[in-house]
Scaffold this motif. Structure first.
Motif, short mmCIF file in Angstrom:
data_model
loop_
_atom_site.label_atom_id
_atom_site.label_comp_id
_atom_site.label_asym_id
_atom_site.label_seq_id
_atom_site.Cartn_x
_atom_site.Cartn_y
_atom_site.Cartn_z
N TYR A 1 55.43 5.31 -19.95
CA TYR A 1 56.70 4.73 -20.10
C TYR A 1 57.39 5.32 -21.70
CZ TYR A 1 59.78 0.77 -20.78
OH TYR A 1 60.56 0.24 -20.62
N ARG A 2 58.61 5.52 -20.85
CA ARG A 2 59.97 6.45 -22.21
C ARG A 2 58.62 7.90 -22.97
NH1 ARG A 2 61.24 1.31 -26.21
NH2 ARG A 2 62.18 0.10 -23.67
N GLU A 3 58.81 8.29 -23.40
CA GLU A 3 58.67 9.46 -24.48
C GLU A 3 57.52 9.00 -24.59
OE1 GLU A 3 60.18 12.67 -27.72
OE2 GLU A 3 61.75 11.84 -26.45
N SER A 4 57.49 8.64 -25.44
CA SER A 4 55.35 8.31 -25.92
C SER A 4 54.68 7.10 -25.61
CB SER A 4 55.91 8.74 -26.99
OG SER A 4 56.73 7.82 -28.33
N ASP A 5 55.03 6.11 -24.94
CA ASP A 5 54.38 4.90 -24.54
C ASP A 5 54.15 4.76 -23.80
OD1 ASP A 5 55.88 4.61 -26.96
OD2 ASP A 5 57.75 3.36 -26.11
N MET A 6 53.02 4.23 -23.72
CA MET A 6 51.84 3.44 -22.46
C MET A 6 52.08 1.80 -22.74
SD MET A 6 48.07 4.76 -21.93
CE MET A 6 48.24 5.36 -23.22
N ILE A 7 52.00 1.60 -20.65
CA ILE A 7 51.94 0.22 -20.94
C ILE A 7 50.20 0.13 -20.09
CG2 ILE A 7 53.00 -1.16 -18.85
CD1 ILE A 7 55.34 -0.49 -19.00
N VAL A 8 49.72 -1.07 -20.50
CA VAL A 8 48.86 -1.07 -20.50
C VAL A 8 48.41 -2.10 -19.15
CG1 VAL A 8 45.69 -0.72 -20.71
CG2 VAL A 8 47.52 0.55 -22.06
N SER A 9 47.40 -2.19 -18.72
CA SER A 9 47.04 -3.26 -17.30
C SER A 9 45.53 -3.88 -17.47
CB SER A 9 47.72 -3.55 -16.05
OG SER A 9 48.95 -3.89 -16.52
N GLY A 10 45.27 -4.89 -17.22
CA GLY A 10 43.44 -5.23 -17.60
C GLY A 10 43.50 -6.31 -16.89
N VAL A 11 42.08 -6.71 -17.19
CA VAL A 11 41.95 -7.93 -16.78
C VAL A 11 40.97 -8.89 -18.68
CG1 VAL A 11 42.28 -8.97 -14.32
CG2 VAL A 11 40.36 -7.88 -15.45
N SER A 12 40.82 -10.47 -18.89
CA SER A 12 40.39 -10.61 -20.29
C SER A 12 39.47 -12.15 -19.40
CB SER A 12 41.25 -10.87 -20.88
OG SER A 12 40.49 -11.37 -22.04
N PRO A 13 38.51 -11.99 -19.90
CA PRO A 13 37.69 -13.47 -19.63
C PRO A 13 38.46 -14.48 -20.38
CG PRO A 13 36.54 -11.71 -21.26
CD PRO A 13 37.13 -10.99 -20.59
N ASP A 14 39.43 -14.12 -21.42
CA ASP A 14 39.82 -14.97 -22.38
C ASP A 14 41.54 -15.15 -21.94
OD1 ASP A 14 37.58 -14.81 -23.68
OD2 ASP A 14 38.93 -13.38 -24.94
N GLY A 15 41.98 -14.38 -21.66
CA GLY A 15 43.56 -14.44 -21.07
C GLY A 15 43.96 -14.12 -19.44
N GLY A 16 42.74 -13.58 -18.94
CA GLY A 16 43.33 -13.47 -17.46
C GLY A 16 43.78 -12.15 -17.63
#
Length: 105
Positions: free
Chosen positions: A14-29
């Protein structure tokens, strides 16, 4: 700040130096996190953020925005699964199934 374990299902530059991370968590879905500066050259701020890695993360929740990833520590690496195409495809199908089920809820 919130701490949780999470399995990474998607990374998007994302953009020049950022990153978007998606995942699953037992606490937060399902979690969508933005890691500012994660892709800066020479800076190893989030080197453990990889597909199918189980991480202990610390993030700051934000209203009407993506939560901000502050820290990530590797708990388990499933990188060896990427070497076997059948295992990698199965992991991808499981990840897709989990994400589609979460959208229905």
């Amino acid at each position: 700040m919130t701490r949780s374990s999470v399995i990474i299902l998607r990374r998007t530059d994302y953009r020049e130096s950022d990153m978007i991370v998606s995942g699953v968590s037992p606490d937060g879905g399902r979690l969508e996190l933005i890691a500012y500066g994660a892709r800066k050259v020479g800076e190893k701020k989030f080197p453990v953020v990889d597909l199918f890695a189980e991480l202990e993360v610390e993030f700051e929740t934000a209203e009407n925005e993506l939560s901000k990833l502050r820290e990530a520590e590797l708990l388990t690496s499933f990188a060896a699964g990427a070497e076997d195409l059948a295992i990698f495809r199965l992991a991808g199908k499981i990840g897709t199934f989990i994400r589609s089920e979460e959208r229905r809820v």
